[in-house]
Design an enzyme around this catalytic site. Structure first.
Site, PDB file in Angstrom:
ATOM      1  N   LYS A 113      -7.819  -7.318 -10.355  1.00  0.00           N
ATOM      2  CA  LYS A 113      -6.928  -7.520  -9.214  1.00  0.00           C
ATOM      3  C   LYS A 113      -5.966  -6.341  -9.112  1.00  0.00           C
ATOM      4  O   LYS A 113      -5.416  -5.897 -10.119  1.00  0.00           O
ATOM      5  CB  LYS A 113      -6.133  -8.809  -9.370  1.00  0.00           C
ATOM      6  CG  LYS A 113      -5.019  -8.967  -8.346  1.00  0.00           C
ATOM      7  CD  LYS A 113      -4.309 -10.292  -8.472  1.00  0.00           C
ATOM      8  CE  LYS A 113      -3.081 -10.338  -7.579  1.00  0.00           C
ATOM      9  NZ  LYS A 113      -2.480 -11.676  -7.507  1.00  0.00           N
ATOM     10  N   ASN A 120      -0.939 -17.224  -2.504  1.00  0.00           N
ATOM     11  CA  ASN A 120       0.078 -17.922  -3.275  1.00  0.00           C
ATOM     12  C   ASN A 120       1.403 -17.872  -2.519  1.00  0.00           C
ATOM     13  O   ASN A 120       2.436 -18.256  -3.054  1.00  0.00           O
ATOM     14  CB  ASN A 120       0.267 -17.291  -4.666  1.00  0.00           C
ATOM     15  CG  ASN A 120       0.935 -15.932  -4.591  1.00  0.00           C
ATOM     16  OD1 ASN A 120       0.282 -14.928  -4.331  1.00  0.00           O
ATOM     17  ND2 ASN A 120       2.246 -15.878  -4.811  1.00  0.00           N
ATOM     18  N   PRO A 131      -1.795  -7.313  -1.078  1.00  0.00           N
ATOM     19  CA  PRO A 131      -0.679  -6.560  -0.481  1.00  0.00           C
ATOM     20  C   PRO A 131       0.616  -7.357  -0.358  1.00  0.00           C
ATOM     21  O   PRO A 131       1.608  -6.837   0.185  1.00  0.00           O
ATOM     22  CB  PRO A 131      -1.220  -6.182   0.904  1.00  0.00           C
ATOM     23  CG  PRO A 131      -2.704  -6.311   0.799  1.00  0.00           C
ATOM     24  CD  PRO A 131      -2.908  -7.462  -0.135  1.00  0.00           C
ATOM     25  N   LYS A 162      -2.401  -5.203  -7.400  1.00  0.00           N
ATOM     26  CA  LYS A 162      -1.183  -5.508  -6.660  1.00  0.00           C
ATOM     27  C   LYS A 162      -0.912  -4.350  -5.709  1.00  0.00           C
ATOM     28  O   LYS A 162      -0.621  -3.231  -6.148  1.00  0.00           O
ATOM     29  CB  LYS A 162      -0.006  -5.696  -7.611  1.00  0.00           C
ATOM     30  CG  LYS A 162       1.320  -5.925  -6.914  1.00  0.00           C
ATOM     31  CD  LYS A 162       1.346  -7.242  -6.149  1.00  0.00           C
ATOM     32  CE  LYS A 162       1.539  -8.420  -7.088  1.00  0.00           C
ATOM     33  NZ  LYS A 162       1.665  -9.696  -6.358  1.00  0.00           N
ATOM     34  N   HIS A 202      -1.988 -18.106  -9.714  1.00  0.00           N
ATOM     35  CA  HIS A 202      -1.041 -17.015  -9.552  1.00  0.00           C
ATOM     36  C   HIS A 202      -0.280 -16.810 -10.854  1.00  0.00           C
ATOM     37  O   HIS A 202      -0.209 -17.696 -11.703  1.00  0.00           O
ATOM     38  CB  HIS A 202      -0.074 -17.384  -8.415  1.00  0.00           C
ATOM     39  CG  HIS A 202       1.169 -16.570  -8.350  1.00  0.00           C
ATOM     40  ND1 HIS A 202       2.380 -17.017  -8.866  1.00  0.00           N
ATOM     41  CD2 HIS A 202       1.411 -15.346  -7.838  1.00  0.00           C
ATOM     42  CE1 HIS A 202       3.300 -16.106  -8.653  1.00  0.00           C
ATOM     43  NE2 HIS A 202       2.754 -15.077  -8.033  1.00  0.00           N
ATOM     44  N   SER A 203       0.319 -15.628 -11.002  1.00  0.00           N
ATOM     45  CA  SER A 203       1.100 -15.334 -12.205  1.00  0.00           C
ATOM     46  C   SER A 203       2.338 -14.541 -11.842  1.00  0.00           C
ATOM     47  O   SER A 203       2.354 -13.793 -10.860  1.00  0.00           O
ATOM     48  CB  SER A 203       0.260 -14.519 -13.197  1.00  0.00           C
ATOM     49  OG  SER A 203       1.075 -13.942 -14.202  1.00  0.00           O
TER      50      SER A 203
END
Length: 424
Positions: A191, A269, A222, A193, A320-321
């Protein structure tokens, strides 16, 4: 069994200069560690946000929980509702960093923080892993994804040393970051960011990753920093390269229009963060994948409810984190192991954690072939290193940060930075 002692300890741990749509991570990330002890000597652990508004609520609720049966989750919820209704919290960040800093989520955040600790105590009392208390494991290993960031080589403040990961602002640097993370932890998906550089630059980075890691599932996030028109154009360039397209646009209406225009699977998220938004999303068909987060979805049981709802409505599910330590990672792993539907590898910031900054006994947890493997230990399966807790609490007292503010930190680099989205 009744709760006898409740300890709320805010901590700060060193964080890398990671770039995102709101700005840049501060030199220290904040968390709160919750330690419960019952009159029978059993303990329960939790970890949640460390920002001042959340800490205010935790400290008000804690005395109301003394004497409560740790199996009484309805009693916990009633007390949490009362505290949120009557407590005015301190101001948080200037801009909401997704639901984690949204005051509208205060009840969910407050309840979830203690629910994890209650469930940990319940499972320890019963002598079983938490996943078994949650209904039993459908998988022993929970897969996680390599989570890549654009970043500076060091924090702007002179007293902080160069970050060990170095600078990442180009496709070659990003590929090198991915190679290091995958070599260390064995992740099977990646992934990025995004929402930081120009969209064309970020698409070039995805193409570089696809070339270096053929067949590895890729995602880009994004963080709502692309307008609908930009997201449609970039979606055309990214089509065929992604397993899903995460939160390119800031609203559910835009996401629905984007899906209609491109047909690409969209994950979020940001725009589906509670069951009311879930209901709206089922009508608009804006997002096809929900990224849960027990910290603001209302805990582990409510995450299981979300998973069932996703299954019912034919939506994908992952996690999500945010910046976190091992207690949160294990809570994520236990609930992820308990739900039949887990469509994609989960997100985690954990590889960015300095190994010296972990609060759990035995040090940093290890990924095995990109996954957290659940064992047979009771509860969450982790305990507190009290020396580390004391050191990280002192670091909190010394660092001066009380609420996360990536925008204010970015203004140290760029004084005219606004952080408002969408920027592109």
């Amino acid at each position: 069994m009744k709760l006898k002692t409740i300890r709320i300890t805010p901590i700060a741990f060193k964080d890398a200069p990671l770039l995102n749509a709101a700005g840049i991570h501060e030199p220290y990330a904040l968390r709160t560690i919750i330690e419960l002890e019952s009159d029978s000597g059993h303990i329960g652990l939790g970890e949640t946000y460390g920002d001042a508004p959340v800490l205010d609520l935790l400290e008000v609720l804690a005395p109301d929980l003394v004497g409560l049966d740790p199996f009484d989750l309805n009693g916990l919820r009633r007390r949490a509702q009362d505290v949120v209704a009557r407590t005015q919290t301190s101001a948080g960040a200037a801009f909401t960093l997704a639901p984690g800093t949204d005051p509208a989520k205060n009840l969910q955040k407050l309840y979830a923080a203690f629910e994890v600790a209650f469930l940990d105590m319940q499972a320890r009392y019963l002598g079983m892993p938490l996943v078994d208390l949650l209904g039993g494991r459908v998988r022993d290993a929970v897969p996680f994804s390599a989570y890549l960031f654009f970043k500076y080589a060091r924090h702007i403040d002179a007293r902080y040393p160069d970050d060990a990961w170095g600078e990442t602002l180009t496709p070659d640097q990003l590929v090198a970051q991915a190679e290091t993370m995958i070599k260390r932890h064995g992740f099977k998906s990646i992934k990025l960011k995004a929402g930081v550089l120009s969209p064309d630059q970020e698409v070039a980075c995805i193409r570089a990753l696809a070339s270096r890691f053929p067949g590895v599932p890729l995602r880009i996030d994004p963080n709502g920093n692309w307008s609908l028109s930009t997201a449609i154009v970039m979606g055309g360039q990214l089509d065929g390269l992604l397993e899903y397209y995460e939160d390119p646009c800031p609203t559910l209406t835009d996401m629905a229009a984007l899906h209609q225009a491109t047909g690409m699977p969209l994950a979020t998220n940001m725009v589906v963060t509670d069951l009311n938004q879930f209901r709206v999303n089922t009508g608009s068909q804006g997002c096809q994948i929900i990224l849960s987060d027990h910290h603001y979805w209302g805990g582990l049981r409510d995450t299981q409810l979300l998973a069932r709802m996703c299954e019912t409505f034919g939506l994908g599910l992952s996690m999500h984190s945010n910046s976190h330590l091992g207690i949160s990672l294990m809570a994520m792993a236990h609930v992820a192991a308990s739900v039949p539907l887990l469509s994609y590898a989960c997100d985690t910031h954990y590889p960015w954690l300095d190994p010296q900054e972990e609060v759990i006994a035995g040090g940093q947890l290890r990924f095995e072939d990109g996954a957290i493997v659940l064992g047979a230990a009771a509860g969450l399966g982790v305990d507190i290193d009290q020396d580390a807790l004391a050191r990280l609490h002192q670091q909190y007292l010394d660092c001066g940060i009380r609420s996360r503010n990536d925008t204010a930190q970015m203004r140290k680099y760029q004084p005219d930075w606004t952080g408002k989205a969408p920027r592109f």
